[in-house]
Design a protein around this motif. Structure first.
Motif, short mmCIF file in Angstrom:
data_model
loop_
_atom_site.label_atom_id
_atom_site.label_comp_id
_atom_site.label_asym_id
_atom_site.label_seq_id
_atom_site.Cartn_x
_atom_site.Cartn_y
_atom_site.Cartn_z
N ALA A 143 0.84 -1.20 0.00
CA ALA A 143 0.00 0.00 0.00
C ALA A 143 0.87 1.25 0.00
O ALA A 143 0.61 2.22 -0.74
CB ALA A 143 -0.93 -0.01 1.21
N GLN A 144 1.91 1.24 0.80
CA GLN A 144 2.77 2.41 0.91
C GLN A 144 3.48 2.67 -0.42
O GLN A 144 3.58 3.81 -0.88
CB GLN A 144 3.80 2.17 2.01
N ARG A 145 3.95 1.59 -1.06
CA ARG A 145 4.65 1.73 -2.34
C ARG A 145 3.69 2.27 -3.40
O ARG A 145 4.05 3.13 -4.19
CB ARG A 145 5.23 0.38 -2.76
N ALA A 146 2.47 1.73 -3.41
CA ALA A 146 1.48 2.19 -4.38
C ALA A 146 1.21 3.67 -4.19
O ALA A 146 1.14 4.44 -5.16
CB ALA A 146 0.19 1.39 -4.25
N ALA A 147 1.08 4.10 -2.91
CA ALA A 147 0.82 5.51 -2.65
C ALA A 147 2.00 6.37 -3.07
O ALA A 147 1.84 7.45 -3.65
CB ALA A 147 0.50 5.72 -1.17
N ALA A 148 3.24 5.87 -2.81
CA ALA A 148 4.43 6.63 -3.18
C ALA A 148 4.54 6.76 -4.70
O ALA A 148 5.04 7.76 -5.21
CB ALA A 148 5.67 5.94 -2.62
N LEU A 149 4.05 5.76 -5.43
CA LEU A 149 4.09 5.83 -6.90
C LEU A 149 2.94 6.65 -7.44
O LEU A 149 2.82 6.83 -8.66
CB LEU A 149 4.03 4.41 -7.49
N GLY A 150 2.08 7.13 -6.57
CA GLY A 150 0.99 8.00 -7.00
C GLY A 150 -0.23 7.26 -7.51
O GLY A 150 -1.01 7.83 -8.28
#
Lengths: 103, 157
Positions: free
Chosen positions: A87-94
């Protein structure tokens, strides 16, 4: 009686695995799919392990049953950490969360 | 170092070995080395703290967690199997009052297994959650979880 409980737990576990997989296929984006995996599948795993532990208690003894139950907290910890990482990676990738009304 | 702490950790690791070996005793000397090494490593990596986890709050937390993971699984299963998919996801920023470190990590990880929420980010004291359905009383349940964890670590939330 124990056999009935054990079989029921296995069936309930299979149901939650099924529901989790359906959720994984039907839910619209990465975040909502994580909900299906992190919750339904973990509950399914818990039920399956409880059912198997009941059988192991009769055939292989207490230690073998506890060993099966030990898998659950380990899988839960891994699953929580992995969901957060994804989830965090997805959010960081926008990746924008799907909203009601989106296609 | 309190000898009692060393003793109880050793007993816990011995019990763990017994479970992993499924009760067989033929490799007991390997187990003994493993237990000694594990006890040593645990004392090195996680020295006994002043505030220990207390038994009653721990049991209450486990009961709370177990009940909520059943609720969470049931809820998501129901949503997934509904003939017409009816989701209203949203994100929620929540100010965490727990101190940084173990307590906050536990909250973040537990929330991903509780009904309706998955942790997306944590910077300083703001927890960002993805909420599966905006109609769920997520904020209230997160506060309840926070209170449980605060009691567990004996900190003021």
């Amino acid at each position: 009686m124990s056999e009935f409980t054990s079989n029921s737990l296995l069936v309930v576990g299979a149901f939650f695995y099924f529901a989790g997989t359906v959720g994984l296929l039907r839910f619209p984006d990465v975040y909502t799919r994580l909900h299906a995996l992190a919750k339904a599948d973990n509950l399914g795993l818990g039920c399956v392990l409880a059912g198997l532990a009941l059988q192991a208690l009769e055939t292989d003894g207490l230690a073998a049953a506890l060993k099966l139950l030990l898998i659950w907290p380990l899988a839960l910890a891994a699953s929580a950490a992995v969901s957060y990482a994804i989830a965090q990676r997805a959010a960081a990738l926008g990746v924008r969360p799907w909203q009601k009304g989106d296609e | 170092m309190k000898p009692l702490t060393v003793f109880w950790r050793g007993v816990s690791f011995a019990l763990l070995w017994w479970v992993l070996a499924e009760g067989r005793m033929d490799g007991w000397w390997v187990g003994l080395c493993g237990v000694a090494a594990a006890t040593w490593a645990s004392l090195r990596l996680s020295p006994p703290r002043a505030g220990r986890l207390r038994a009653v709050p721990l049991l209450r937390f486990l009961a709370f967690f177990l009940w909520n993971s059943v609720r969470g699984g049931w809820q998501v299963a129901r949503l997934a199997l509904r003939p017409r998919l009816d989701l209203a996801p949203t994100t929620l920023d929540l100010a965490v009052m727990l101190p940084a470190g173990g307590a906050r990590q536990l909250m973040l990880n537990t929330l991903s297994l509780m009904p309706g929420t998955v942790g997306v980010g944590l910077d300083d004291a703001t927890l960002r959650l993805h909420v599966l359905d905006s109609r769920l009383p997520v904020a209230r349940e997160a506060r309840a979880l926070e209170a449980h964890i605060a009691r567990l670590f004996e900190v003021a939330p």
